[in-house]
Write a protein that holds these residues in place. Structure first.
Motif, PDB file in Angstrom:
ATOM      1  N   GLN A 116      80.790  57.970  34.564  1.00 46.63           N
ATOM      2  CA  GLN A 116      80.735  59.175  33.728  1.00 46.63           C
ATOM      3  C   GLN A 116      81.694  59.110  32.544  1.00 46.63           C
ATOM      4  OE1 GLN A 116      80.947  59.586  37.208  1.00 46.63           O
ATOM      5  NE2 GLN A 116      78.781  60.098  37.463  1.00 46.63           N
ATOM      6  N   THR A 117      82.907  58.578  32.761  1.00 37.97           N
ATOM      7  CA  THR A 117      83.917  58.589  31.691  1.00 37.97           C
ATOM      8  C   THR A 117      83.943  57.294  30.894  1.00 37.97           C
ATOM      9  OG1 THR A 117      85.670  57.715  33.102  1.00 37.97           O
ATOM     10  CG2 THR A 117      85.382  60.142  33.058  1.00 37.97           C
ATOM     11  N   GLY A 118      83.428  56.214  31.469  1.00 36.83           N
ATOM     12  CA  GLY A 118      83.471  54.915  30.795  1.00 36.83           C
ATOM     13  C   GLY A 118      84.814  54.214  30.910  1.00 36.83           C
ATOM     14  N   VAL A 119      85.769  54.807  31.655  1.00 36.72           N
ATOM     15  CA  VAL A 119      87.086  54.206  31.818  1.00 36.72           C
ATOM     16  C   VAL A 119      86.946  52.952  32.689  1.00 36.72           C
ATOM     17  CG1 VAL A 119      89.405  54.519  32.788  1.00 36.72           C
ATOM     18  CG2 VAL A 119      88.315  56.378  31.516  1.00 36.72           C
ATOM     19  N   LYS A 120      87.511  51.844  32.188  1.00 37.52           N
ATOM     20  CA  LYS A 120      87.433  50.567  32.890  1.00 37.52           C
ATOM     21  C   LYS A 120      88.813  50.161  33.391  1.00 37.52           C
ATOM     22  CE  LYS A 120      83.513  48.887  30.232  1.00 37.52           C
ATOM     23  NZ  LYS A 120      82.980  47.863  29.351  1.00 37.52           N
ATOM     24  N   LYS A 121      88.831  49.481  34.571  1.00 36.05           N
ATOM     25  CA  LYS A 121      90.071  48.966  35.153  1.00 36.05           C
ATOM     26  C   LYS A 121      89.869  47.499  35.513  1.00 36.05           C
ATOM     27  CE  LYS A 121      89.870  51.743  38.607  1.00 36.05           C
ATOM     28  NZ  LYS A 121      90.027  52.476  39.855  1.00 36.05           N
ATOM     29  N   HIS A 122      90.880  46.688  35.215  1.00 36.06           N
ATOM     30  CA  HIS A 122      90.888  45.301  35.686  1.00 36.06           C
ATOM     31  C   HIS A 122      91.340  45.353  37.136  1.00 36.06           C
ATOM     32  CE1 HIS A 122      92.956  41.110  35.552  1.00 36.06           C
ATOM     33  NE2 HIS A 122      91.776  41.040  36.121  1.00 36.06           N
ATOM     34  N   CYS A 123      90.473  44.944  38.051  1.00 35.98           N
ATOM     35  CA  CYS A 123      90.784  45.033  39.483  1.00 35.98           C
ATOM     36  C   CYS A 123      91.425  43.766  40.011  1.00 35.98           C
ATOM     37  CB  CYS A 123      89.524  45.338  40.274  1.00 35.98           C
ATOM     38  SG  CYS A 123      88.798  46.895  39.786  1.00 35.98           S
ATOM     39  N   ASN A 124      90.905  42.608  39.608  1.00 39.76           N
ATOM     40  CA  ASN A 124      91.541  41.348  39.977  1.00 39.76           C
ATOM     41  C   ASN A 124      90.919  40.192  39.227  1.00 39.76           C
ATOM     42  OD1 ASN A 124      89.390  40.119  41.528  1.00 39.76           O
ATOM     43  ND2 ASN A 124      89.937  41.402  43.243  1.00 39.76           N
ATOM     44  N   SER A 125      91.635  39.091  39.258  1.00 39.06           N
ATOM     45  CA  SER A 125      91.145  37.809  38.761  1.00 39.06           C
ATOM     46  C   SER A 125      91.410  36.807  39.865  1.00 39.06           C
ATOM     47  CB  SER A 125      91.881  37.380  37.491  1.00 39.06           C
ATOM     48  OG  SER A 125      91.595  38.259  36.433  1.00 39.06           O
ATOM     49  N   SER A 126      90.534  35.835  39.989  1.00 45.83           N
ATOM     50  CA  SER A 126      90.700  34.856  41.048  1.00 45.83           C
ATOM     51  C   SER A 126      90.083  33.532  40.631  1.00 45.83           C
ATOM     52  CB  SER A 126      90.042  35.352  42.337  1.00 45.83           C
ATOM     53  OG  SER A 126      90.343  34.479  43.395  1.00 45.83           O
ATOM     54  N   TYR A 127      90.403  32.507  41.409  1.00 44.51           N
ATOM     55  CA  TYR A 127      89.922  31.153  41.124  1.00 44.51           C
ATOM     56  C   TYR A 127      89.384  30.555  42.416  1.00 44.51           C
ATOM     57  CZ  TYR A 127      92.729  32.305  37.158  1.00 44.51           C
ATOM     58  OH  TYR A 127      93.252  32.970  36.081  1.00 44.51           O
ATOM     59  N   PHE A 128      88.119  30.199  42.398  1.00 46.11           N
ATOM     60  CA  PHE A 128      87.454  29.593  43.542  1.00 46.11           C
ATOM     61  C   PHE A 128      87.201  28.128  43.231  1.00 46.11           C
ATOM     62  CE2 PHE A 128      87.004  33.841  44.741  1.00 46.11           C
ATOM     63  CZ  PHE A 128      86.286  34.011  45.911  1.00 46.11           C
ATOM     64  N   THR A 129      87.589  27.244  44.134  1.00 45.66           N
ATOM     65  CA  THR A 129      87.255  25.831  43.998  1.00 45.66           C
ATOM     66  C   THR A 129      85.969  25.595  44.769  1.00 45.66           C
ATOM     67  OG1 THR A 129      89.570  25.216  43.780  1.00 45.66           O
ATOM     68  CG2 THR A 129      88.018  23.458  44.376  1.00 45.66           C
ATOM     69  N   MET A 130      84.966  25.124  44.062  1.00 42.76           N
ATOM     70  CA  MET A 130      83.643  24.899  44.633  1.00 42.76           C
ATOM     71  C   MET A 130      83.330  23.404  44.587  1.00 42.76           C
ATOM     72  SD  MET A 130      82.956  28.101  45.167  1.00 42.76           S
ATOM     73  CE  MET A 130      81.234  28.107  45.633  1.00 42.76           C
TER      74      MET A 130
END
Length: 185
Positions: free
Chosen positions: A100-114
């Motif tokens: 509704q408000t368009g407010v964004k939050k950075h929740c996390n960043s991660s690195y996966f080795t595949m």
């Protein structure tokens, strides 16, 4: 199979509305559910890049920076940041958005080795990574640094003598108590 591929060719975006069934006991979205989504996008990204079935070898640094609320739209963005001979490091960024408000939050960043696999489950060589700009170069070097730090940490774990008098004395600096049974051992 391609002998080289661009970072852009690996990019994947996944968005999902967070439902009450995804929540934990405190009413926030369960971290395990977010990890599941992150593993899915890492698989898709690595498989798209390599043209092979891929498996998760390791997950590095998952810091939950901000909680995700029920009803928010979660968007995960992934790209290959580094390639080895048969492995790839996939960088993932998770953003939540209040619809509704368009407010964004950075929740996390991660690195996966595949790791890329063939039909028999054997490791397969992956295409070289074509770097197209300085941001991609930065991410590649950041991956190298994380890999090197992980190797150093593993070496330290293997050589650290936790039974030494110095190590046992050092335990006094932590918020622990040594049981009488241990002292008498």
């Amino acid at each position: 199979m391609n002998t080289a591929n661009t970072v852009a060719a690996s990019k994947i975006t996944l968005s999902e509305l967070m439902l009450p069934s995804h929540s934990n006991f405190s009413g926030k979205i369960h971290g395990g559910y977010l990890l599941k989504l992150m593993d899915q996008i890492a698989f898709a990204c690595a498989s798209k890049y390599s043209g092979c079935y891929c498996v998760t070898a390791s997950v590095d640094t998952v810091d939950f920076l901000n909680p995700v609320e029920i009803g928010e739209l979660v968007t995960l963005k992934a790209s290959v940041n580094y390639v080895g001979r048969t492995s790839m490091v996939v960088g993932i960024r998770v953003i939540s958005e209040h619809i509704q408000t368009g407010v964004k939050k950075h929740c996390n960043s991660s690195y996966f080795t595949m790791v890329a696999k063939d039909e028999m489950g054997n490791n397969v060589k992956v295409p070289k990574l074509i770097l197209s700009n300085m941001e991609e170069v930065r991410r590649f070097y950041d991956s190298i640094n994380r890999i090197e730090n992980k190797k150093k940490h593993k070496e330290l774990e293997m050589t650290f003598d936790y039974k030494s008098d110095e190590a046992l004395k050092n335990l006094e600096n932590f918020n622990i108590e040594i049981s009488e049974n241990f002292k008498n051992e």
